[in-house]
Design a protein around this motif. Structure first.
Motif, PDB file in Angstrom:
ATOM      1  N   PHE A 212       1.417  -1.447  -0.179  1.00 17.99           N
ATOM      2  CA  PHE A 212      -0.037  -0.046   0.000  1.00 17.99           C
ATOM      3  C   PHE A 212       0.561   1.562   0.287  1.00 17.99           C
ATOM      4  CE2 PHE A 212      -2.164  -3.567   2.375  1.00 17.99           C
ATOM      5  CZ  PHE A 212      -3.883  -3.472   2.168  1.00 17.99           C
ATOM      6  N   LYS A 213      -0.003   2.487  -0.672  1.00 13.24           N
ATOM      7  CA  LYS A 213       0.784   3.832  -0.416  1.00 13.24           C
ATOM      8  C   LYS A 213      -0.038   4.046   1.220  1.00 13.24           C
ATOM      9  CE  LYS A 213       3.725   5.449  -4.026  1.00 13.24           C
ATOM     10  NZ  LYS A 213       3.440   6.637  -4.426  1.00 13.24           N
ATOM     11  N   ILE A 214       0.750   5.048   1.873  1.00 12.24           N
ATOM     12  CA  ILE A 214       0.434   4.490   3.032  1.00 12.24           C
ATOM     13  C   ILE A 214       0.146   6.521   3.339  1.00 12.24           C
ATOM     14  CG2 ILE A 214       0.317   4.988   5.344  1.00 12.24           C
ATOM     15  CD1 ILE A 214      -0.370   2.047   4.203  1.00 12.24           C
ATOM     16  N   GLN A 215      -1.123   7.324   3.630  1.00 11.28           N
ATOM     17  CA  GLN A 215      -0.856   8.084   4.491  1.00 11.28           C
ATOM     18  C   GLN A 215      -0.949   9.122   5.209  1.00 11.28           C
ATOM     19  OE1 GLN A 215      -4.861  10.606   3.110  1.00 11.28           O
ATOM     20  NE2 GLN A 215      -4.244  11.858   2.453  1.00 11.28           N
TER      21      GLN A 215
ATOM     22  N   GLY B 261       1.758   5.593  13.212  1.00 11.84           N
ATOM     23  CA  GLY B 261       0.241   5.320  13.140  1.00 11.84           C
ATOM     24  C   GLY B 261       0.753   3.540  12.892  1.00 11.84           C
ATOM     25  N   ALA B 262      -0.444   3.983  12.659  1.00 11.21           N
ATOM     26  CA  ALA B 262      -0.243   1.293  13.527  1.00 11.21           C
ATOM     27  C   ALA B 262      -1.134   0.833  12.641  1.00 11.21           C
ATOM     28  CB  ALA B 262      -0.208   1.352  14.360  1.00 11.21           C
ATOM     29  N   ALA B 263      -1.249  -0.209  11.425  1.00 12.54           N
ATOM     30  CA  ALA B 263      -1.584  -0.666  10.620  1.00 12.54           C
ATOM     31  C   ALA B 263      -2.413  -2.629  11.217  1.00 12.54           C
ATOM     32  CB  ALA B 263      -2.206  -0.451   9.943  1.00 12.54           C
ATOM     33  N   SER B 264      -3.136  -2.953  11.140  1.00 11.28           N
ATOM     34  CA  SER B 264      -3.597  -4.072  11.405  1.00 11.28           C
ATOM     35  C   SER B 264      -5.065  -4.869  10.190  1.00 11.28           C
ATOM     36  CB  SER B 264      -3.827  -4.511  13.168  1.00 11.28           C
ATOM     37  OG  SER B 264      -2.753  -4.571  14.204  1.00 11.28           O
ATOM     38  N   ILE B 265      -4.612  -6.291  10.228  1.00 14.00           N
ATOM     39  CA  ILE B 265      -5.089  -7.008   8.907  1.00 14.00           C
ATOM     40  C   ILE B 265      -6.314  -7.271  10.614  1.00 14.00           C
ATOM     41  CG2 ILE B 265      -5.381  -9.044   7.746  1.00 14.00           C
ATOM     42  CD1 ILE B 265      -2.319  -8.112   6.630  1.00 14.00           C
ATOM     43  N   VAL B 266      -7.945  -7.451   9.677  1.00 15.97           N
ATOM     44  CA  VAL B 266      -8.795  -8.048  10.516  1.00 15.97           C
ATOM     45  C   VAL B 266      -9.079  -9.531  10.070  1.00 15.97           C
ATOM     46  CG1 VAL B 266     -10.742  -7.167  12.199  1.00 15.97           C
ATOM     47  CG2 VAL B 266      -8.933  -5.575  11.485  1.00 15.97           C
TER      48      VAL B 266
ATOM     49  N   LEU C 263     -10.723  -7.385   2.062  1.00 19.09           N
ATOM     50  CA  LEU C 263      -9.600  -7.131   3.054  1.00 19.09           C
ATOM     51  C   LEU C 263      -9.948  -6.221   4.184  1.00 19.09           C
ATOM     52  CD1 LEU C 263      -6.765  -8.118   4.366  1.00 19.09           C
ATOM     53  CD2 LEU C 263      -5.716  -6.059   3.485  1.00 19.09           C
ATOM     54  N   VAL C 264     -10.048  -5.865   5.317  1.00 14.96           N
ATOM     55  CA  VAL C 264      -9.956  -5.522   6.145  1.00 14.96           C
ATOM     56  C   VAL C 264      -8.995  -4.892   7.329  1.00 14.96           C
ATOM     57  CG1 VAL C 264     -11.780  -4.167   8.630  1.00 14.96           C
ATOM     58  CG2 VAL C 264     -13.228  -5.979   6.744  1.00 14.96           C
ATOM     59  N   ILE C 265      -8.729  -3.473   7.067  1.00 17.26           N
ATOM     60  CA  ILE C 265      -7.407  -3.453   7.339  1.00 17.26           C
ATOM     61  C   ILE C 265      -7.763  -1.886   8.835  1.00 17.26           C
ATOM     62  CG2 ILE C 265      -5.582  -2.114   7.875  1.00 17.26           C
ATOM     63  CD1 ILE C 265      -5.582  -2.828   4.744  1.00 17.26           C
ATOM     64  N   GLU C 266      -7.502  -2.473  10.350  1.00 17.95           N
ATOM     65  CA  GLU C 266      -7.981  -1.537  11.716  1.00 17.95           C
ATOM     66  C   GLU C 266      -6.403  -0.618  11.305  1.00 17.95           C
ATOM     67  OE1 GLU C 266     -10.092  -2.182  15.050  1.00 17.95           O
ATOM     68  OE2 GLU C 266      -8.069  -3.083  15.391  1.00 17.95           O
ATOM     69  N   CYS C 267      -6.529   0.794  10.880  1.00 16.81           N
ATOM     70  CA  CYS C 267      -6.150   1.631  11.162  1.00 16.81           C
ATOM     71  C   CYS C 267      -6.145   3.070  12.271  1.00 16.81           C
ATOM     72  CB  CYS C 267      -5.865   2.635   9.929  1.00 16.81           C
ATOM     73  SG  CYS C 267      -5.979   1.248   8.249  1.00 16.81           S
TER      74      CYS C 267
ATOM     75  N   GLU D  48      -3.446   5.232   7.166  1.00 16.89           N
ATOM     76  CA  GLU D  48      -4.007   4.797   6.112  1.00 16.89           C
ATOM     77  C   GLU D  48      -4.519   4.720   4.783  1.00 16.89           C
ATOM     78  OE1 GLU D  48      -7.575   7.912   4.206  1.00 16.89           O
ATOM     79  OE2 GLU D  48      -7.637   8.106   6.737  1.00 16.89           O
ATOM     80  N   PRO D  49      -4.249   3.737   4.338  1.00 13.78           N
ATOM     81  CA  PRO D  49      -3.761   2.874   2.982  1.00 13.78           C
ATOM     82  C   PRO D  49      -4.568   3.687   1.995  1.00 13.78           C
ATOM     83  CG  PRO D  49      -5.366   1.303   4.018  1.00 13.78           C
ATOM     84  CD  PRO D  49      -4.753   2.378   4.918  1.00 13.78           C
ATOM     85  N   VAL D  50      -3.887   4.484   0.591  1.00 13.88           N
ATOM     86  CA  VAL D  50      -4.815   4.945   0.161  1.00 13.88           C
ATOM     87  C   VAL D  50      -4.510   4.373  -1.774  1.00 13.88           C
ATOM     88  CG1 VAL D  50      -4.551   7.686   1.101  1.00 13.88           C
ATOM     89  CG2 VAL D  50      -2.589   6.738  -0.037  1.00 13.88           C
ATOM     90  N   GLU D  51      -3.337   3.716  -1.773  1.00 15.82           N
ATOM     91  CA  GLU D  51      -3.462   2.834  -2.823  1.00 15.82           C
ATOM     92  C   GLU D  51      -2.758   1.727  -2.857  1.00 15.82           C
ATOM     93  OE1 GLU D  51      -0.368   3.522  -6.886  1.00 15.82           O
ATOM     94  OE2 GLU D  51      -0.866   5.475  -5.572  1.00 15.82           O
ATOM     95  N   PHE D  52      -3.487   0.649  -3.143  1.00  9.78           N
ATOM     96  CA  PHE D  52      -3.098  -0.681  -3.286  1.00  9.78           C
ATOM     97  C   PHE D  52      -2.304  -1.129  -4.666  1.00  9.78           C
ATOM     98  CE2 PHE D  52      -4.485  -4.890  -4.435  1.00  9.78           C
ATOM     99  CZ  PHE D  52      -4.254  -5.576  -3.615  1.00  9.78           C
ATOM    100  N   GLU D  53      -1.591  -2.402  -4.789  1.00  9.15           N
ATOM    101  CA  GLU D  53      -0.630  -2.641  -5.657  1.00  9.15           C
ATOM    102  C   GLU D  53      -0.893  -4.372  -5.256  1.00  9.15           C
ATOM    103  OE1 GLU D  53       3.309  -2.317  -6.675  1.00  9.15           O
ATOM    104  OE2 GLU D  53       2.467   0.121  -7.131  1.00  9.15           O
TER     105      GLU D  53
END
Length: 159
Positions: A29-32, A74-79, A97-101, A105-110
């Motif tokens: 992900f690109k992260i903001q 910042g932190a993120a976890s896959i739920v 997918l669900v991500i708890e942020c 926050e992710p803004v782009e996905f590859e």
């Protein structure tokens, strides 16, 4: 904390159940930063197997990082587990997918590599690399072309 759904849209031809090949799949992900709104120029990987410690907390997350601009953490976890993208979803957005942020926050996905899908005609399973944004193959048992094309993604708030 905010929960975001990664939703993808793709055209599936003669395949279904597009999903990561393993539980330790790396998502890119690109992260903001939620504070200063700057977007990190690099793609950041996150895996359900990763574990980082959150500063000043007893908790952990799959991704813990500091913003390069404002220095906030910042932190993120896959739920839960990823959900397969099915043939009946072809051409429309569906949650994978669900991500708890917190603080980012992710803004782009590859999508990159490490995916599988099952043939709708022969139940053969194909290893898929989506690095180029599309994938083509031939199901010899069913004598049909199989493909994943026109991949798009978006993030929406999850309940």
């Amino acid at each position: 904390m905010v929960k975001l759904e990664l939703q993808i849209k793709a055209e599936l031809t003669n395949v279904t159940d597009l999903k990561p090949a393993s539980t330790d799949h790396c998502w890119y992900f690109k992260i903001q930063c939620s504070s200063c709104r700057e977007v990190d120029k690099n793609m950041i990987s996150i895996s359900a197997e990763d574990a980082g410690q959150i500063s000043g907390s007893r908790g952990g997350a799959n991704l813990v990082m500091r913003c390069k601009f404002c220095k906030r953490e910042g932190a993120a976890s896959i739920v839960g587990n990823p959900e397969p993208y099915k043939e009946e979803n072809s051409g429309s957005f569906a949650k994978v997918l669900v991500i708890e942020c917190r603080g980012l926050e992710p803004v782009e996905f590859e999508p990159r590599d490490g995916w599988t899908a099952k043939s709708t005609d022969s139940n053969d399973v194909f290893d898929i690399d989506l690095t180029e944004g599309e994938w083509y193959d031939y199901d010899e048992n069913a004598s049909v072309e199989v493909s994943v094309t026109e991949i798009e993604s978006r993030f929406t708030r999850s309940n």
